[in-house]
Design a protein around this motif. Structure first.
Motif, short mmCIF file in Angstrom:
data_model
loop_
_atom_site.label_atom_id
_atom_site.label_comp_id
_atom_site.label_asym_id
_atom_site.label_seq_id
_atom_site.Cartn_x
_atom_site.Cartn_y
_atom_site.Cartn_z
N PHE A 44 0.83 -1.21 0.00
CA PHE A 44 0.00 0.00 0.00
C PHE A 44 0.87 1.26 0.00
CE2 PHE A 44 -1.83 3.34 2.76
CZ PHE A 44 -2.88 3.77 1.93
N ALA A 45 1.93 1.25 0.81
CA ALA A 45 2.78 2.43 0.95
C ALA A 45 3.46 2.79 -0.36
CB ALA A 45 3.82 2.20 2.04
N GLU A 46 4.02 1.80 -1.04
CA GLU A 46 4.76 2.12 -2.26
C GLU A 46 3.87 2.14 -3.50
OE1 GLU A 46 7.77 -0.85 -2.25
OE2 GLU A 46 6.43 -2.49 -2.82
N GLY A 47 2.58 1.89 -3.30
CA GLY A 47 1.63 1.92 -4.41
C GLY A 47 0.62 3.04 -4.27
N GLU A 48 -0.55 2.70 -3.77
CA GLU A 48 -1.64 3.67 -3.67
C GLU A 48 -1.26 4.92 -2.88
OE1 GLU A 48 -5.66 1.80 -2.83
OE2 GLU A 48 -4.30 0.14 -2.33
N TYR A 49 -0.59 4.72 -1.74
CA TYR A 49 -0.27 5.86 -0.87
C TYR A 49 0.70 6.82 -1.55
CZ TYR A 49 0.91 8.28 3.52
OH TYR A 49 1.11 9.23 4.50
N THR A 50 1.73 6.27 -2.18
CA THR A 50 2.70 7.12 -2.89
C THR A 50 2.00 7.91 -4.00
OG1 THR A 50 4.57 5.66 -2.42
CG2 THR A 50 4.77 7.11 -4.34
N LEU A 51 1.17 7.27 -4.77
CA LEU A 51 0.48 7.94 -5.87
C LEU A 51 -0.44 9.04 -5.35
CD1 LEU A 51 -0.36 4.87 -8.13
CD2 LEU A 51 1.39 6.62 -8.52
N ALA A 52 -1.08 8.79 -4.21
CA ALA A 52 -1.97 9.79 -3.63
C ALA A 52 -1.20 11.03 -3.18
CB ALA A 52 -2.74 9.19 -2.46
N LEU A 53 -0.09 10.83 -2.49
CA LEU A 53 0.69 11.97 -2.00
C LEU A 53 1.28 12.76 -3.15
CD1 LEU A 53 2.54 10.60 1.16
CD2 LEU A 53 0.32 11.72 0.98
N MET A 54 1.65 12.10 -4.22
CA MET A 54 2.23 12.80 -5.37
C MET A 54 1.24 13.78 -5.99
SD MET A 54 4.51 9.98 -7.44
CE MET A 54 4.94 11.20 -8.67
N GLN A 55 -0.06 13.51 -5.85
CA GLN A 55 -1.05 14.39 -6.47
C GLN A 55 -1.27 15.67 -5.70
OE1 GLN A 55 -4.63 12.38 -8.13
NE2 GLN A 55 -3.66 10.49 -7.38
N GLY A 56 -0.88 15.69 -4.43
CA GLY A 56 -1.04 16.91 -3.65
C GLY A 56 -2.49 17.37 -3.61
N SER A 57 -2.73 18.65 -3.85
CA SER A 57 -4.08 19.22 -3.78
C SER A 57 -4.96 18.77 -4.94
CB SER A 57 -4.01 20.74 -3.74
OG SER A 57 -3.35 21.25 -4.90
N LYS A 58 -4.38 18.10 -5.95
CA LYS A 58 -5.19 17.60 -7.06
C LYS A 58 -5.95 16.33 -6.69
CE LYS A 58 -2.09 17.00 -10.21
NZ LYS A 58 -1.55 16.65 -11.55
N LEU A 59 -5.61 15.73 -5.55
CA LEU A 59 -6.24 14.49 -5.14
C LEU A 59 -7.73 14.72 -4.89
CD1 LEU A 59 -5.61 11.49 -4.39
CD2 LEU A 59 -5.45 12.26 -2.01
N ALA A 60 -8.58 13.98 -5.55
CA ALA A 60 -10.03 14.13 -5.40
C ALA A 60 -10.46 13.80 -3.97
CB ALA A 60 -10.75 13.21 -6.39
N SER A 61 -11.49 14.48 -3.49
CA SER A 61 -11.93 14.32 -2.11
C SER A 61 -12.35 12.88 -1.81
CB SER A 61 -13.07 15.28 -1.80
OG SER A 61 -14.17 15.06 -2.68
N ALA A 62 -12.99 12.23 -2.77
CA ALA A 62 -13.40 10.84 -2.55
C ALA A 62 -12.18 9.93 -2.39
CB ALA A 62 -14.27 10.36 -3.72
N GLU A 63 -11.13 10.17 -3.19
CA GLU A 63 -9.91 9.38 -3.09
C GLU A 63 -9.17 9.71 -1.80
OE1 GLU A 63 -6.92 6.62 -4.48
OE2 GLU A 63 -9.08 6.91 -4.66
N GLN A 64 -9.19 10.97 -1.41
CA GLN A 64 -8.57 11.36 -0.15
C GLN A 64 -9.21 10.62 1.02
OE1 GLN A 64 -9.33 15.34 1.37
NE2 GLN A 64 -7.15 15.58 1.85
N LYS A 65 -10.52 10.52 1.01
CA LYS A 65 -11.23 9.83 2.08
C LYS A 65 -10.90 8.33 2.07
CE LYS A 65 -15.88 9.04 3.95
NZ LYS A 65 -15.49 9.48 5.32
N ARG A 66 -10.82 7.74 0.88
CA ARG A 66 -10.49 6.32 0.79
C ARG A 66 -9.10 6.03 1.33
NH1 ARG A 66 -8.13 2.47 -2.28
NH2 ARG A 66 -7.11 4.00 -3.61
N ILE A 67 -8.14 6.87 0.97
CA ILE A 67 -6.77 6.70 1.47
C ILE A 67 -6.73 6.91 2.98
CG2 ILE A 67 -4.42 7.62 1.41
CD1 ILE A 67 -5.10 5.98 -1.03
N ALA A 68 -7.47 7.89 3.48
CA ALA A 68 -7.52 8.15 4.92
C ALA A 68 -8.08 6.96 5.67
CB ALA A 68 -8.35 9.40 5.20
N GLN A 69 -9.08 6.32 5.11
CA GLN A 69 -9.65 5.13 5.75
C GLN A 69 -8.63 4.01 5.84
OE1 GLN A 69 -13.02 4.47 3.19
NE2 GLN A 69 -14.43 5.65 4.48
N LYS A 70 -7.84 3.83 4.77
CA LYS A 70 -6.81 2.79 4.80
C LYS A 70 -5.70 3.14 5.79
CE LYS A 70 -6.97 -0.07 0.74
NZ LYS A 70 -6.15 -0.77 -0.28
#
Length: 501
Positions: free
Chosen positions: A271-297
């Motif tokens: 998760f850390a080197e996959g989904e989480y890394t990709l999410a952090l790379m997007q910064g403020s472009k990360l969609a709110s729904a995706e932000q919530k999903r990552i936060a849940q994980k």
């Protein structure tokens, strides 16, 4: 009246102060006899004044403790290991009395600490069984000091530290006739930074090619562990250790708690080197729904609440985590070893007021070292033995101005120049000072050719930064280190084209 005559007081020239004693220990039913040389040696540097050579000027005195096995007829076949810890500002006491030496501290472990007064016991796991040992206290630690009149901070920086410790190693090797012995360095924490730096410095400055480095709780690339705006790497690399800590304290969901630790970490690493890394790379472009999903994980893997993770912008920081995980129980967890817990004045702060894991080890190691050196080894000094000073607060990294310190590249080059240089790496799953996943990331980015990447062997232990305070880990690590020293890497097989040439 007669003229007054002025007298100038001549300062005494610093001299080496050494003691030698004989001892023995029984390992596996067999007696191992050894001698200990303990004390301070003077480091000197060539200096010139007005073009006139003044000879070798005393600059500092360095304290060391050297263990040599007796009854060895050919020392060229006997390995020698130079050991130091980190800080910067730490003496060599931790590896000395925790893992390598023939005596170790008896202090208990997390949840079952031994009360004072403390004592040493025989260390049946000592590396002395297969290698002579030299423990070095860098200038400003232990009993090592600058000579009176010299600048006290001169050696308190990356480059000068390498030069002074490197000079001591050269001097000891020269005086005690160990140039043709197999030579190893072992460092812990910043000591791994020093060891990697020395692998290049000793090789290129003194032509001293090493047989191996032993890196305990490594940090070679500082961008992996420096939290700050714009550097998302530590948030990713610390996550598996956050999960291990939450698992140890029973704070994960039931299905994760039932998993073996290694299986859990494998899932979190993916998760850390996959989904989480990709999410952090997007910064403020990360969609709110995706932000919530990552936060849940993240909440699921760390034992923290989703609300807290979202409030942290998905970026969990070490000192906040050590305070937040057990806040409801009014407890904190350790940085050096997150298995240890402590209590603060209140539970409302953003970070702990002390590291409970360091508090657990400071007293036992300080008391036993001071007693041991004076009573058993016969070295007397009224100076305070600086176990762990605050040199790190003002340590100079001027050679890396405007960038992160990185000695991984030094290590890569040293291995390329000396393909027989082998590297042992030991990491603790509960180490929040130098997390194992950050070490793995560094090693995976060395850009070594595949046949040289095989020079590196990595071991993991279910403990923290000083994994040897956990007795099962001590036994395993000691066995791993002995096997490493005894197991020389065979020369790389030549290709058919090389053979024809």
């Amino acid at each position: 009246m007669p003229e007054e005559t002025k007298t100038t007081e001549t300062k005494p020239t610093p001299q080496d102060q050494l003691t030698t004693t004989q001892h023995s220990i029984r390992i596996g039913g067999k007696e191992l006899r050894y001698s200990v040389t303990c004390g301070t040696v003077v480091l000197r540097e060539e200096s010139e004044k007005d073009g006139t050579a003044e000879g070798h000027k005393p600059k500092a005195t360095v304290f060391f403790v050297a263990y040599t096995k007796e009854g060895v007829s050919d020392r060229s076949q006997r390995p020698i290991t130079f050991s130091f810890n980190g800080g910067p500002g730490s003496s060599s006491v931790w590896l000395h009395l925790g893992l390598l030496g023939p005596k170790r501290v008896e202090m208990g472990d997390a949840g079952a600490l031994t009360p004072p007064p403390y004592r040493l016991v025989d260390n049946e796991h000592t590396l002395l069984e297969v290698s002579d040992l030299v423990f070095i206290d860098p200038v400003g630690t232990g009993y090592s000091r600058m000579v009176e009149g010299e600048k006290t901070r001169e050696y308190h920086g990356f480059k000068r530290d390498l030069e002074s410790v490197g000079e001591f190693i050269r001097l000891y090797t020269h005086r005690y006739g160990r140039w043709t012995s197999p030579k190893y360095l072992i460092g812990e924490s910043y000591g791994t930074t020093r060891a990697a730096g020395l692998s290049g410095y000793l090789q290129e400055r003194h032509g001293m090619y090493l047989n191996g480095l032993m890196l305990v709780s490594s940090i070679l690339e500082f961008s992996t562990a420096r939290f700050g705006p714009g550097n998302d790497l530590p948030h990713i690399l610390f996550l598996p250790t956050f999960s291990a800590t939450a698992w140890y304290h029973g704070k994960l969901p039931k299905d994760l708690q039932q998993k073996p630790l290694k299986a859990l970490l494998k899932e979190v690493e993916a998760f850390a080197e996959g989904e989480y890394t990709l999410a952090l790379m997007q910064g403020s472009k990360l969609a709110s729904a995706e932000q919530k999903r990552i936060a849940q994980k993240l909440a699921r893997y760390t034992g923290l609440t989703e609300a807290y993770v979202l409030a942290s912008n998905l970026r969990l920081e070490i000192f906040r985590f050590t305070k937040e995980l057990l806040r409801a129980e009014r407890k904190t967890v350790g940085r050096l070893d997150s298995r240890f817990t402590g209590t603060d004045r209140d539970a409302a702060g953003a970070a702990f007021e002390y590291d409970p894991s360091y508090a657990a080890i400071q007293g036992p190691y300080t008391a036993t070292l001071n007693q041991y050196v004076r009573q058993d080894l016969g070295f007397e000094s009224d100076l305070p033995y600086e176990i762990l000073s605050n040199l790190y607060q003002n340590w100079s990294y001027k050679e890396f101005e405007n960038q992160y310190l990185n000695v991984a590249e030094t290590l890569r080059k040293a291995i390329c120049m000396n393909p027989f240089l082998r590297v042992y790496v030991g990491s603790g799953y509960y180490d929040l000072a130098t997390p194992y996943f950050a070490t793995d990331y560094t090693l995976n980015h060395l850009s070594l050719e595949p046949h040289l990447q095989q020079n590196i062997q990595v071991h993991y232990y279910p403990a923290g930064h000083m994994m040897y305070v956990h007795l099962p880990s001590l036994a395993r690590q000691a066995a791993d280190l002995k096997a490493f020293v005894q197991g020389e890497r065979k020369p790389t097989r030549k290709s058919k084209a090389q053979a024809r040439r």
